[in-house]
Scaffold this motif. Structure first.
Motif, short mmCIF file in Angstrom:
data_model
loop_
_atom_site.label_atom_id
_atom_site.label_comp_id
_atom_site.label_asym_id
_atom_site.label_seq_id
_atom_site.Cartn_x
_atom_site.Cartn_y
_atom_site.Cartn_z
N ASP A 28 49.87 17.87 64.00
CA ASP A 28 49.32 16.59 63.55
C ASP A 28 50.12 15.44 64.19
N LEU A 29 49.55 14.76 65.15
CA LEU A 29 50.29 13.66 65.74
C LEU A 29 50.88 12.76 64.81
N SER A 30 50.20 12.61 63.72
CA SER A 30 50.69 11.35 62.75
C SER A 30 52.04 11.97 62.24
N LYS A 31 52.26 13.23 61.84
CA LYS A 31 53.48 13.97 61.32
C LYS A 31 54.46 13.55 62.43
N GLU A 34 56.12 10.11 62.49
CA GLU A 34 56.93 9.93 61.39
C GLU A 34 58.30 9.96 61.85
N TYR A 35 58.60 10.94 62.74
CA TYR A 35 59.96 11.24 63.20
C TYR A 35 60.41 10.45 64.51
N THR A 36 59.44 9.89 65.18
CA THR A 36 59.56 9.31 66.35
C THR A 36 60.51 7.95 66.22
N MET A 37 60.32 7.00 65.40
CA MET A 37 61.23 5.83 65.47
C MET A 37 61.87 5.71 64.21
N ALA A 38 61.44 6.18 63.06
CA ALA A 38 61.80 5.71 61.73
C ALA A 38 63.44 5.91 61.31
N PRO A 39 63.62 7.18 61.89
CA PRO A 39 65.09 7.74 61.50
C PRO A 39 66.02 6.86 61.90
N THR A 40 65.83 6.21 63.15
CA THR A 40 66.93 5.37 63.85
C THR A 40 66.68 3.87 63.77
N LEU A 46 60.17 9.32 71.05
CA LEU A 46 59.71 10.17 71.89
C LEU A 46 58.81 11.38 71.06
N VAL A 47 57.60 11.85 71.65
CA VAL A 47 56.94 12.93 71.06
C VAL A 47 56.77 14.01 72.24
N MET A 48 57.27 15.23 72.08
CA MET A 48 56.99 16.40 72.70
C MET A 48 55.75 17.09 72.27
N ILE A 49 54.93 17.38 73.64
CA ILE A 49 53.88 18.00 73.35
C ILE A 49 54.07 19.38 73.97
#
Length: 131
Positions: A28-31, A34-40, A46-49
């Motif tokens: 799920d790309l939306s999931k 969630e971890y792409t920018m918010a934590p920092t 980045l999103v690895m596929i």
């Protein structure tokens, strides 16, 4: 994930070290976002596929040891034993504490990570990506 993980990804094919360590991902790309920018707090990430068929679950629920065809392979591939009070499982993740999370998102790459990696998306503010 944070943009500063990019060098590890292009060097090893995955940001995990070692490359066959447990990783957590979602179809799920939306999931993933969630971890792409918010934590920092960064404005880029980045999103690895990955090619899904080349990933394996990072866990096994152990059957009776006597019924396993190759117990040495199970112990090698899933060296850690966890118990969250509801489920007992073997895992590649040394610090897994909640089976439901690992069941939903835990994987590992048993082969060449570059073969499993299909793409890396840079997401967010392009100026920050170029810094």
């Amino acid at each position: 994930m944070p943009i500063d993980r990019y060098p590890a990804i292009i060097t090893r094919g995955v940001d995990a070290h070692p490359t066959d360590a447990a990783i957590f991902c979602s179809g799920d790309l939306s999931k993933a976002l969630e971890y792409t920018m918010a934590p920092t707090g960064q404005r880029a990430g980045l999103v690895m596929i990955f090619r899904g068929p080349l990933l394996r679950p990072s866990f096994k629920i152990p059957p009776d040891e006597a019924s396993v065809e190759d117990p040495e392979a199970v112990h090698r591939d899933y060296p850690h034993i966890h118990d969250d009070g509801l489920t007992r499982w073997r895992s590649r993740a040394p610090n897994s504490t909640v089976f439901g999370y690992e069941e939903a998102y835990g994987y590992w790459i048993p082969g060449d990570p570059f073969t499993a990696l299909a793409a890396v998306l840079l997401v967010g503010d392009i100026a920050e990506c170029l810094d």
